[in-house]
Each structure stands twice: as structure tokens, then as C-alpha cells.
Design a protein around this motif. Structure first.
Motif, PDB file in Angstrom:
ATOM      1  N   VAL A  49       7.117  -6.095 -16.973  1.00 20.99           N
ATOM      2  CA  VAL A  49       7.343  -6.548 -15.599  1.00 20.99           C
ATOM      3  C   VAL A  49       8.516  -5.767 -15.035  1.00 20.99           C
ATOM      4  O   VAL A  49       9.627  -5.830 -15.566  1.00 20.99           O
ATOM      5  CB  VAL A  49       7.611  -8.063 -15.537  1.00 20.99           C
ATOM      6  CG1 VAL A  49       7.894  -8.499 -14.096  1.00 20.99           C
ATOM      7  CG2 VAL A  49       6.434  -8.848 -16.107  1.00 20.99           C
ATOM      8  N   LEU A  50       8.264  -5.014 -13.962  1.00 22.55           N
ATOM      9  CA  LEU A  50       9.311  -4.236 -13.312  1.00 22.55           C
ATOM     10  C   LEU A  50       9.902  -5.059 -12.178  1.00 22.55           C
ATOM     11  O   LEU A  50       9.230  -5.353 -11.194  1.00 22.55           O
ATOM     12  CB  LEU A  50       8.748  -2.923 -12.759  1.00 22.55           C
ATOM     13  CG  LEU A  50       8.022  -2.004 -13.745  1.00 22.55           C
ATOM     14  CD1 LEU A  50       7.660  -0.693 -13.064  1.00 22.55           C
ATOM     15  CD2 LEU A  50       8.880  -1.751 -14.962  1.00 22.55           C
ATOM     16  N   GLY A  51      11.168  -5.432 -12.339  1.00 21.48           N
ATOM     17  CA  GLY A  51      11.839  -6.274 -11.360  1.00 21.48           C
ATOM     18  C   GLY A  51      12.066  -7.656 -11.923  1.00 21.48           C
ATOM     19  O   GLY A  51      11.152  -8.252 -12.514  1.00 21.48           O
ATOM     20  N   ALA A  52      13.277  -8.164 -11.749  1.00 20.80           N
ATOM     21  CA  ALA A  52      13.616  -9.491 -12.279  1.00 20.80           C
ATOM     22  C   ALA A  52      14.174 -10.380 -11.187  1.00 20.80           C
ATOM     23  O   ALA A  52      14.945 -11.299 -11.443  1.00 20.80           O
ATOM     24  CB  ALA A  52      14.621  -9.359 -13.423  1.00 20.80           C
TER      25      ALA A  52
ATOM     26  N   LEU B  72      -2.242  -1.333 -14.166  1.00 17.97           N
ATOM     27  CA  LEU B  72      -1.114  -1.392 -13.239  1.00 17.97           C
ATOM     28  C   LEU B  72      -1.407  -2.466 -12.205  1.00 17.97           C
ATOM     29  O   LEU B  72      -2.434  -2.439 -11.531  1.00 17.97           O
ATOM     30  CB  LEU B  72      -0.907  -0.054 -12.537  1.00 17.97           C
ATOM     31  CG  LEU B  72       0.256  -0.074 -11.533  1.00 17.97           C
ATOM     32  CD1 LEU B  72       1.570   0.211 -12.240  1.00 17.97           C
ATOM     33  CD2 LEU B  72       0.030   0.876 -10.383  1.00 17.97           C
ATOM     34  N   VAL B  73      -0.486  -3.410 -12.051  1.00 18.15           N
ATOM     35  CA  VAL B  73      -0.614  -4.507 -11.090  1.00 18.15           C
ATOM     36  C   VAL B  73       0.499  -4.362 -10.062  1.00 18.15           C
ATOM     37  O   VAL B  73       1.678  -4.327 -10.432  1.00 18.15           O
ATOM     38  CB  VAL B  73      -0.516  -5.881 -11.789  1.00 18.15           C
ATOM     39  CG1 VAL B  73      -0.686  -7.014 -10.780  1.00 18.15           C
ATOM     40  CG2 VAL B  73      -1.550  -5.989 -12.904  1.00 18.15           C
ATOM     41  N   ASN B  74       0.153  -4.299  -8.788  1.00 25.92           N
ATOM     42  CA  ASN B  74       1.174  -4.189  -7.737  1.00 25.92           C
ATOM     43  C   ASN B  74       1.120  -5.403  -6.828  1.00 25.92           C
ATOM     44  O   ASN B  74       0.172  -5.598  -6.067  1.00 25.92           O
ATOM     45  CB  ASN B  74       0.983  -2.915  -6.910  1.00 25.92           C
ATOM     46  CG  ASN B  74       2.148  -2.692  -5.938  1.00 25.92           C
ATOM     47  OD1 ASN B  74       3.165  -3.387  -5.991  1.00 25.92           O
ATOM     48  ND2 ASN B  74       2.005  -1.725  -5.054  1.00 25.92           N
ATOM     49  N   VAL B  75       2.168  -6.251  -6.910  1.00 27.00           N
ATOM     50  CA  VAL B  75       2.331  -7.382  -5.991  1.00 27.00           C
ATOM     51  C   VAL B  75       3.644  -7.220  -5.226  1.00 27.00           C
ATOM     52  O   VAL B  75       4.206  -8.194  -4.740  1.00 27.00           O
ATOM     53  CB  VAL B  75       2.275  -8.738  -6.725  1.00 27.00           C
ATOM     54  CG1 VAL B  75       0.880  -9.015  -7.250  1.00 27.00           C
ATOM     55  CG2 VAL B  75       3.308  -8.798  -7.864  1.00 27.00           C
ATOM     56  N   ALA B  76       4.118  -5.975  -5.134  1.00 27.22           N
ATOM     57  CA  ALA B  76       5.383  -5.695  -4.453  1.00 27.22           C
ATOM     58  C   ALA B  76       5.089  -5.266  -3.022  1.00 27.22           C
ATOM     59  O   ALA B  76       4.769  -6.098  -2.169  1.00 27.22           O
ATOM     60  CB  ALA B  76       6.157  -4.621  -5.225  1.00 27.22           C
ATOM     61  N   ARG B  77       5.196  -3.992  -2.742  1.00 27.17           N
ATOM     62  CA  ARG B  77       4.843  -3.410  -1.452  1.00 27.17           C
ATOM     63  C   ARG B  77       4.011  -2.160  -1.708  1.00 27.17           C
ATOM     64  O   ARG B  77       4.221  -1.444  -2.696  1.00 27.17           O
ATOM     65  CB  ARG B  77       6.099  -3.048  -0.653  1.00 27.17           C
ATOM     66  CG  ARG B  77       6.796  -4.237  -0.010  1.00 27.17           C
ATOM     67  CD  ARG B  77       5.954  -4.799   1.127  1.00 27.17           C
ATOM     68  NE  ARG B  77       6.614  -5.875   1.850  1.00 27.17           N
ATOM     69  CZ  ARG B  77       6.447  -7.163   1.574  1.00 27.17           C
ATOM     70  NH1 ARG B  77       5.668  -7.513   0.554  1.00 27.17           N
ATOM     71  NH2 ARG B  77       7.042  -8.091   2.301  1.00 27.17           N
ATOM     72  N   GLY B  78       3.077  -1.871  -0.803  1.00 25.07           N
ATOM     73  CA  GLY B  78       2.176  -0.748  -1.003  1.00 25.07           C
ATOM     74  C   GLY B  78       2.865   0.569  -1.260  1.00 25.07           C
ATOM     75  O   GLY B  78       2.499   1.303  -2.195  1.00 25.07           O
ATOM     76  N   PRO B  79       3.885   0.953  -0.461  1.00 23.49           N
ATOM     77  CA  PRO B  79       4.504   2.267  -0.643  1.00 23.49           C
ATOM     78  C   PRO B  79       5.311   2.439  -1.925  1.00 23.49           C
ATOM     79  O   PRO B  79       5.794   3.539  -2.189  1.00 23.49           O
ATOM     80  CB  PRO B  79       5.408   2.396   0.594  1.00 23.49           C
ATOM     81  CG  PRO B  79       4.799   1.505   1.616  1.00 23.49           C
ATOM     82  CD  PRO B  79       4.288   0.337   0.828  1.00 23.49           C
TER      83      PRO B  79
ATOM     84  N   VAL C  96       3.415  -4.734 -14.415  1.00 21.81           N
ATOM     85  CA  VAL C  96       3.400  -5.502 -13.171  1.00 21.81           C
ATOM     86  C   VAL C  96       4.591  -5.067 -12.326  1.00 21.81           C
ATOM     87  O   VAL C  96       5.739  -5.166 -12.767  1.00 21.81           O
ATOM     88  CB  VAL C  96       3.471  -7.017 -13.437  1.00 21.81           C
ATOM     89  CG1 VAL C  96       3.282  -7.794 -12.124  1.00 21.81           C
ATOM     90  CG2 VAL C  96       2.425  -7.445 -14.458  1.00 21.81           C
ATOM     91  N   VAL C  97       4.330  -4.613 -11.105  1.00 20.09           N
ATOM     92  CA  VAL C  97       5.377  -4.109 -10.220  1.00 20.09           C
ATOM     93  C   VAL C  97       5.760  -5.210  -9.234  1.00 20.09           C
ATOM     94  O   VAL C  97       4.919  -5.677  -8.451  1.00 20.09           O
ATOM     95  CB  VAL C  97       4.903  -2.861  -9.453  1.00 20.09           C
ATOM     96  CG1 VAL C  97       6.029  -2.313  -8.570  1.00 20.09           C
ATOM     97  CG2 VAL C  97       4.422  -1.794 -10.425  1.00 20.09           C
ATOM     98  N   THR C  98       7.033  -5.622  -9.264  1.00 12.31           N
ATOM     99  CA  THR C  98       7.514  -6.691  -8.376  1.00 12.31           C
ATOM    100  C   THR C  98       8.781  -6.284  -7.628  1.00 12.31           C
ATOM    101  O   THR C  98       9.440  -7.127  -7.044  1.00 12.31           O
ATOM    102  CB  THR C  98       7.798  -7.988  -9.163  1.00 12.31           C
ATOM    103  OG1 THR C  98       8.998  -7.842  -9.936  1.00 12.31           O
ATOM    104  CG2 THR C  98       6.646  -8.357 -10.083  1.00 12.31           C
ATOM    105  N   VAL C  99       9.136  -4.998  -7.645  1.00 11.50           N
ATOM    106  CA  VAL C  99      10.407  -4.558  -7.072  1.00 11.50           C
ATOM    107  C   VAL C  99      10.338  -4.549  -5.549  1.00 11.50           C
ATOM    108  O   VAL C  99       9.267  -4.382  -4.957  1.00 11.50           O
ATOM    109  CB  VAL C  99      10.773  -3.140  -7.567  1.00 11.50           C
ATOM    110  CG1 VAL C  99      10.993  -3.140  -9.063  1.00 11.50           C
ATOM    111  CG2 VAL C  99       9.677  -2.137  -7.196  1.00 11.50           C
ATOM    112  N   PRO C 100      11.475  -4.738  -4.860  1.00 11.66           N
ATOM    113  CA  PRO C 100      11.485  -4.597  -3.400  1.00 11.66           C
ATOM    114  C   PRO C 100      11.295  -3.138  -3.002  1.00 11.66           C
ATOM    115  O   PRO C 100      11.541  -2.229  -3.800  1.00 11.66           O
ATOM    116  CB  PRO C 100      12.880  -5.107  -3.010  1.00 11.66           C
ATOM    117  CG  PRO C 100      13.715  -4.892  -4.232  1.00 11.66           C
ATOM    118  CD  PRO C 100      12.802  -5.089  -5.406  1.00 11.66           C
TER     119      PRO C 100
END
Length: 306
Positions: free
Chosen positions: A138-141, A218-225, A191-195
């Protein structure tokens, strides 16, 4: 003294009216409405508006602007002077964590393939990786990252968390960003959760994807860019990695974009925080802001001062 609070629709007005304390006047005011000759002490924005819509605040005085979104990328360029801008902390994190888990489970158990096969009456029995015993990075805490991690713990995964700085919390160790190149090749799921900011824009690029093991998700629930769409498309179409995306760049993707039909890709239409409980959580935050302003205290979650 009366506290003037603007809300974006009649539904929120009806919900808040019986709950607001004495001395609070609630008024529906939408972006683009004619300015009124009064200053809003608190103005709640509509949900899911582009940052550019904030230009329409020009001419309307408001002390505190309350967003219904957690992310605030692009807001600084469009928020007129003289406002405090607050984001929606504790409104979307739990629901986004829930969706991340749903995307992971669907991808890891082959649900999209089963649904497509069912359309033609095909009994498409296959073995998929599942979630138990998988190594999930998980990227981002932050808020969303914590909610994702909490939901993964009961699924018997090996959980690895990476953030800007190393630390420990109730879930254990968080590795520093410098560990990323070491942990990515060992991940079954990322899993990408970073701002979204200058340091994370395009984070998931060709080099990042090349570090992932064949077949990793790869799972992205952060922002598209945060993800380089062209790089991800190449990797997914080639069958090197799989993807489960709630956000894309651009958003939405063009109708003929190859990710829509690529095997191993699952796309949801940016619904991470958009669940039935969102209104209740947003109402709760708005009432908390009203109480603080009425008591002469600073509002919660101030992220920008224009």
C-alpha cells in the motif's frame, strides 16, 4: 450574531435545518448563482466539481469554503482571494477503502471474466490468485491508506506499507519512500493511495511498472494523474501487469481507449467515496464546522488560505 451558512442543494438544506443550532441561517447557494450582498460564514461546495469551477466564487464573499472532496489538486490556482478552503476529511476514506478491497477481490477472483462469460452463457471455470497469502504493498499511509490497510488485515495477506517517511502505528511498520524499489518486485498487489502533487504526478511510469513482477495487480484509488496512462496501457495490453482503476487520466477515458477492453483491466467510474453514507458524513462535518465557527474557533481541515 447570525451565522450564515450556504449549502449547495435543497436536500442538504432539509437535512441540516432541524439539526443546526440557534443563530444559524441556512441558505441554498450554488456556484454560478448571482452573488448575494452578504458574506457567508461557511459555504459548502457541490460534490465532484472541477477546480476551475471555483472561479465562479468571484464576487461572492465567503469566509470558509467547505469542499465535499478530499483531494484539492488545482484548487490553489482557482480559489479567489480571501477564503479559507477546507477539504472533506473523514467523509470518503472508509468508502474508498471499501472500494479498493472490492476492486482487489474482483480482480483476484476473476469476477470481471466470469461476468463477461455469463453474458454468453459460458461456464468459465478458471483458477485465479485469490487474496489470501498475497503480498500487498500500500503506497501512502494517510486516511485512505489506513482504511485500505485496515480492511486488508483480516484477509490473511502480507501487508507492506510505504510512505514519505518511516514510522510505526497501530498496524505496525511503515517503510520510507526510499524502500520502494526494493519492495515493488516482491508485490503481488500494489494499491496507490497517495495524494496528487508535483512529487507524485506520473509516479507510476514505465520504470515503476518494469519493477513489478509479471501478473502483479496495480490498484489506483488516488488520482488519475498519479499513473502515466500510456505506460500502464502498454503494460496491461502486453499482459505484463493487471490494473484495477477507480480514477484515470483523462477522466473518463475515451470510449475507444484500449484499457476498457484489455484483459486484466477493471475500471470503475470514480465512485470511491460516493456511497449512501456520504451525505450523513458530510452533514456531520458541516455541523462540526458550524459549531466551531459559532464558538469562535478555527474550522477543521484547512488546507488553503487564499
Amino acid at each position: 450574531m447570525t451565522l450564515l451558512v450556504g449549502v449547495p442543494d435543497s436536500g442538504m438544506l432539509a437535512r441540516l435545518h432541524p439539526l443546526a443550532p440557534a443563530g444559524v441561517e441556512l441558505l441554498v447557494w450554488r456556484l454560478g448563482d448571482d452573488p448575494i450582498d452578504r458574506r457567508f460564514d461557511l459555504l459548502v461546495l457541490p460534490y465532484m466539481i472541477p477546480a476551475g469551477d471555483l472561479d465562479r466564487l468571484r464576487g461572492q464573499r465567503a469566509t470558509v469554503v467547505q469542499a465535499q472532496m478530499l483531494g484539492y489538486d488545482g484548487v490553489a490556482a482557482h480559489l479567489p482571494p480571501g477564503h479559507l478552503y477546507c477539504n472533506a476529511v473523514d467523509v470518503h476514506e472508509a468508502a474508498t477503502g471499501e472500494l479498493a478491497l472490492a476492486l482487489i477481490l474482483a480482480s483476484q477472483r476473476g469476477i470481471p471474466e466470469f461476468v463477461r462469460a455469463a453474458g454468453s452463457g459460458t461456464f468459465a471455470h478458471e483458477r485465479y490468485p485469490g487474496l489470501a497469502l498475497q503480498r500487498v504493498v500500500v503506497l501512502g499511509a494517510g486516511g485512505v491508506g489506513r482504511e485500505v490497510a485496515h480492511r486488508l488485515v483480516p484477509f490473511d495477506v502480507e501487508l507492506v506499507r510505504v510512505a514519505r517517511t518511516a514510522r510505526s502505528d497501530e498496524l505496525g511498520e511503515v517503510l520510507a519512500w526510499s524502500a520502494l524499489r526494493e519492495v515493488l518486485p516482491t508485490a503481488d498487489i500494489v494499491v496507490v493511495t497517495v495524494p496528487l502533487d508535483d512529487s507524485t504526478r506520473g509516479l507510476v511510469d514505465d520504470d515503476f511498472l518494469a519493477l513489478l513482477a509479471p501478473g502483479a495487480l496495480l490498484v489506483n484509488v488516488a488520482r488519475g494523474p498519479v499513473v502515466d496512462t500510456e505506460a500502464l496501457t502498454r503494460a496491461v495490453v502486453a499482459g505484463r501487469v493487471r490494473a484495477a482503476l477507480d480514477v484515470t487520466d483523462p477522466e473518463p477515458l475515451p470510449a475507444d481507449h484500449p484499457l476498457w477492453s484489455a484483459p486484466g483491466a477493471l475500471i470503475s467510474p470514480h465512485v470511491g467515496g460516493d456511497v449512501g453514507s456520504m451525505s450523513r458524513r458530510m452533514d456531520r462535518l458541516t455541523l462540526a464546522q458550524i459549531e466551531r465557527l459559532a464558538a469562535g474557533r478555527d474550522p477543521l481541515n484547512v488546507v488553503l488560505r487564499s
